[in-house]
Design a protein around this motif. Structure first.
Motif, PDB file in Angstrom:
ATOM      1  N   ARG A   1      37.592  34.259  32.927  1.00 47.12           N
ATOM      2  CA  ARG A   1      36.935  35.368  33.631  1.00 47.12           C
ATOM      3  C   ARG A   1      36.674  35.027  35.097  1.00 47.12           C
ATOM      4  O   ARG A   1      36.892  35.847  35.984  1.00 47.12           O
ATOM      5  CB  ARG A   1      35.591  35.684  32.974  1.00 47.12           C
ATOM      6  N   LEU A   2      36.161  33.819  35.319  1.00 48.51           N
ATOM      7  CA  LEU A   2      35.817  33.409  36.683  1.00 48.51           C
ATOM      8  C   LEU A   2      37.068  33.241  37.543  1.00 48.51           C
ATOM      9  O   LEU A   2      37.082  33.617  38.715  1.00 48.51           O
ATOM     10  CB  LEU A   2      35.008  32.116  36.655  1.00 48.51           C
TER      11      LEU A   2
ATOM     12  N   GLY B   1      38.144  36.596  38.326  1.00 48.28           N
ATOM     13  CA  GLY B   1      37.162  37.156  39.254  1.00 48.28           C
ATOM     14  C   GLY B   1      37.462  36.721  40.679  1.00 48.28           C
ATOM     15  O   GLY B   1      37.448  37.526  41.609  1.00 48.28           O
ATOM     16  N   MET B   2      37.787  35.438  40.822  1.00 44.49           N
ATOM     17  CA  MET B   2      38.114  34.890  42.141  1.00 44.49           C
ATOM     18  C   MET B   2      39.417  35.497  42.661  1.00 44.49           C
ATOM     19  O   MET B   2      39.476  35.984  43.800  1.00 44.49           O
ATOM     20  CB  MET B   2      38.228  33.365  42.023  1.00 44.49           C
TER      21      MET B   2
ATOM     22  N   SER C   1      39.205  39.291  43.427  1.00 47.56           N
ATOM     23  CA  SER C   1      38.359  39.657  44.569  1.00 47.56           C
ATOM     24  C   SER C   1      39.192  39.839  45.830  1.00 47.56           C
ATOM     25  O   SER C   1      38.775  40.512  46.775  1.00 47.56           O
ATOM     26  CB  SER C   1      37.277  38.595  44.804  1.00 47.56           C
ATOM     27  N   LEU C   2      40.380  39.234  45.855  1.00 44.50           N
ATOM     28  CA  LEU C   2      41.262  39.357  47.020  1.00 44.50           C
ATOM     29  C   LEU C   2      41.522  40.811  47.403  1.00 44.50           C
ATOM     30  O   LEU C   2      41.612  41.140  48.581  1.00 44.50           O
ATOM     31  CB  LEU C   2      42.604  38.668  46.740  1.00 44.50           C
TER      32      LEU C   2
ATOM     33  N   GLU D   1      39.593  43.155  47.407  1.00 42.08           N
ATOM     34  CA  GLU D   1      38.446  43.735  48.120  1.00 42.08           C
ATOM     35  C   GLU D   1      38.359  43.250  49.570  1.00 42.08           C
ATOM     36  O   GLU D   1      37.908  43.985  50.434  1.00 42.08           O
ATOM     37  CB  GLU D   1      37.129  43.410  47.390  1.00 42.08           C
ATOM     38  N   TRP D   2      38.722  42.011  49.838  1.00 38.15           N
ATOM     39  CA  TRP D   2      38.498  41.488  51.194  1.00 38.15           C
ATOM     40  C   TRP D   2      39.751  41.036  51.925  1.00 38.15           C
ATOM     41  O   TRP D   2      39.726  40.910  53.152  1.00 38.15           O
ATOM     42  CB  TRP D   2      37.471  40.345  51.172  1.00 38.15           C
TER      43      TRP D   2
ATOM     44  N   GLN E   1      49.369  29.814  51.800  1.00 37.49           N
ATOM     45  CA  GLN E   1      48.128  29.064  52.030  1.00 37.49           C
ATOM     46  C   GLN E   1      47.008  29.570  51.128  1.00 37.49           C
ATOM     47  O   GLN E   1      46.256  28.800  50.539  1.00 37.49           O
ATOM     48  CB  GLN E   1      47.710  29.189  53.507  1.00 37.49           C
ATOM     49  N   LEU E   2      46.948  30.890  51.020  1.00 27.03           N
ATOM     50  CA  LEU E   2      45.932  31.495  50.177  1.00 27.03           C
ATOM     51  C   LEU E   2      46.132  31.095  48.715  1.00 27.03           C
ATOM     52  O   LEU E   2      45.181  30.723  48.020  1.00 27.03           O
ATOM     53  CB  LEU E   2      46.034  33.019  50.338  1.00 27.03           C
TER      54      LEU E   2
ATOM     55  N   THR F   1      45.058  27.579  48.257  1.00 24.99           N
ATOM     56  CA  THR F   1      43.604  27.416  48.298  1.00 24.99           C
ATOM     57  C   THR F   1      42.973  27.829  46.968  1.00 24.99           C
ATOM     58  O   THR F   1      42.095  27.145  46.443  1.00 24.99           O
ATOM     59  CB  THR F   1      43.001  28.242  49.452  1.00 24.99           C
ATOM     60  N   VAL F   2      43.440  28.948  46.422  1.00 30.33           N
ATOM     61  CA  VAL F   2      42.909  29.400  45.126  1.00 30.33           C
ATOM     62  C   VAL F   2      43.176  28.345  44.059  1.00 30.33           C
ATOM     63  O   VAL F   2      42.281  27.974  43.282  1.00 30.33           O
ATOM     64  CB  VAL F   2      43.532  30.758  44.709  1.00 30.33           C
TER      65      VAL F   2
ATOM     66  N   LEU G   1      40.993  25.215  44.630  1.00 28.30           N
ATOM     67  CA  LEU G   1      39.594  25.461  44.296  1.00 28.30           C
ATOM     68  C   LEU G   1      39.418  25.488  42.772  1.00 28.30           C
ATOM     69  O   LEU G   1      38.533  24.831  42.225  1.00 28.30           O
ATOM     70  CB  LEU G   1      39.145  26.778  44.924  1.00 28.30           C
ATOM     71  N   ALA G   2      40.292  26.220  42.090  1.00 23.43           N
ATOM     72  CA  ALA G   2      40.129  26.389  40.641  1.00 23.43           C
ATOM     73  C   ALA G   2      40.390  25.095  39.873  1.00 23.43           C
ATOM     74  O   ALA G   2      39.676  24.782  38.924  1.00 23.43           O
ATOM     75  CB  ALA G   2      41.052  27.496  40.136  1.00 23.43           C
TER      76      ALA G   2
ATOM     77  N   SER H   1      32.082  38.654  41.014  1.00 28.76           N
ATOM     78  CA  SER H   1      32.816  39.316  39.930  1.00 28.76           C
ATOM     79  C   SER H   1      31.948  39.448  38.683  1.00 28.76           C
ATOM     80  O   SER H   1      32.197  40.301  37.825  1.00 28.76           O
ATOM     81  CB  SER H   1      34.100  38.548  39.592  1.00 28.76           C
TER      82      SER H   1
ATOM     83  N   LEU I   1      33.387  24.744  38.255  1.00 26.86           N
ATOM     84  CA  LEU I   1      34.699  25.255  38.631  1.00 26.86           C
ATOM     85  C   LEU I   1      34.887  25.141  40.147  1.00 26.86           C
ATOM     86  O   LEU I   1      35.904  24.646  40.629  1.00 26.86           O
ATOM     87  CB  LEU I   1      34.837  26.696  38.156  1.00 26.86           C
TER      88      LEU I   1
END
Lengths: 197, 197
Positions: free
Chosen positions: A155-156, A159-160, A163-164, A166-167, A180-181, A184-185, A188-189, B163, B188
Motif C-alpha cells: 500500500r505504501l 501510495g508513494m 502520488s506522482l 498529483e505533483w 532519475q525519478l 529515486t523511488v 527510497l523504497a 496516501s 520503509l
C-alpha cells in the motif's frame, strides 16, 4: 477549411482531448456537450468515432492498464531473484506512469459508478496484487526485512508511486528526469534514505 | 425533546459533522442547507455557532495543522541528529494523520478557491518545507544517501504518508495498529524494504 479541421480528428486525438476533460471535470461531471466543445467538433462527429463517453473512458484506462501490465511480462520482471524483479517493476511502473501521465491519472481517479469504472478498479487491484505477490516472494527468499508487513508495504509503495500524478509535472528541458525519478523511488523504497550503517 | 437535541450541539460536534460532509461532497459542493440537514439543526442554529461554512473549514483545517505543527516542537523533533529528528517527525506525522484522519483528509483535499483554502495550502507547504529542511540537515550531516535528491525525496515521503487518507481505515480491534503503521512508514522511508547487505 472548417471541414479540414474535422477531418484531422482520429480516435486517438479525440481520446487525448477526452482524457484531459475527464481529469479536469471528473468523469461524472463530463457531458458529451463538454467533450464536443473541448474537441471543437459536433456531438454527432464524436458518435461517428465512439458509442459514447463510457467507451472513451474504457479506451483511456485500457491504455494505462496495458502499459502497466506489459511491465510484468518484460524480462526484468520475470527473471532473477524476486527482490530484483520487484525493484525492476517499481522503476518501470514509475516510467509508465510518467509516459502515460494523463491516462494513469484518470485510472487512479476512477471511483466505480459504471461497469467500466468497476472493471478498471478491478484490473488496477489485480496489478497491485501481482506486485504484492512479488514482494511476498522476495520476503520468502529472505531479501526483504522480516519486520515489515507486506500488505502495508505494498500500500505504501503504491501510495508513494501514485502520488506522482498529483505533483509531478514534466520539465521539457530535463532529459533523463524520468529515469532519475524512477531510480529515486526504487532507492527510497528498497534501500531507504539513510546512509548504510 | 426536540430542543434537547439542539442543546447538545456544541461547536465541536457541529465541526465533526461539517468535516464529514465536506469530505463526502467536497467543500465547494457543500451548502449551508447540506450542513443543516446532516446536523439535524436549522441553518439559523448553525449561524448561532459560526459565521458560515468558511469558518467551519478554517476551524477544521486548523485542527489538522495545529496537530502537525505541534509535532515539530516535541523534544524528539528538536534534539539529536537531524536524521533521528526527521525519522521521529515522520512517525509522529503518521500518528497525527491517523488520530485526526477526517481533519487531515480535508486539509489534503483543499484546492484553493477561497482565502481560507489558500491559507491552508500555504500552511501545509510550510510544514513540508520544515520537514524538507530537516532532511537537508540530515544530508549535510552525512546521514542520508548522497545520490538521492532531497526535494524529490520530500515529495515522495509525503506522497507515501498522505496516501494513508485514501486507503487507511481504522480497525477498532487492532490495538497498536497506529504505532505499527508509523513504524512501517519510517522503516520503509529510512531503511528501505531490502535486507541489509
Amino acid at each position: 477549411m472548417t471541414t479540414a479541421k474535422r477531418d484531422t480528428y482520429t480516435p486517438e486525438t479525440l481520446l487525448s482531448v477526452a482524457v484531459r476533460v475527464f481529469n479536469e471535470r471528473g468523469y461524472d461531471g463530463t457531458s458529451m456537450e463538454h467533450l464536443s466543445k473541448a474537441a471543437g467538433i459536433s456531438k454527432s462527429s464524436i458518435y461517428h468515432h465512439v458509442s459514447g463517453k463510457e467507451e472513451l473512458l474504457r479506451r483511456a484506462v485500457s491504455r494505462a492498464l496495458d502499459g502497466l501490465f506489459a511491465v510484468l511480462d518484460e524480462p526484468g520482471a520475470v527473471r532473477g531473484r524476486a527482490v530484483e524483479r520487484v525493484e525492476y517493476v517499481t522503476r518501470r511502473t514509475v516510467e509508465v506512469l510518467i509516459a502515460e501521465l494523463p491516462y494513469v491519472t484518470l485510472l487512479l481517479r476512477v471511483r466505480g459508478n459504471t461497469a467500466t469504472e468497476r472493471w478498471a478498479m478491478e484490473r488496477r487491484r489485480e496489478f497491485d496484487h501481482r506486485v504484492a505477490d512479488l514482494l511476498k516472494a522476495a520476503a520468502a527468499e529472505g531479501d526483504l526485512r522480516a519486520d515489515v508487513d507486506i500488505r502495508l508495504a505494498t500500500r505504501l509503495l503504491f501510495g508513494m508511486i501514485n502520488s506522482l500524478v498529483e505533483w509531478y509535472r514534466p520539465h521539457p528541458d530535463a532529459v533523463g528526469e524520468r529515469e532519475q525519478l524512477a531510480e529515486t523511488v526504487a532507492h527510497l523504497a528498497f534501500d531507504g534514505l539513510r546512509t548504510a550503517r
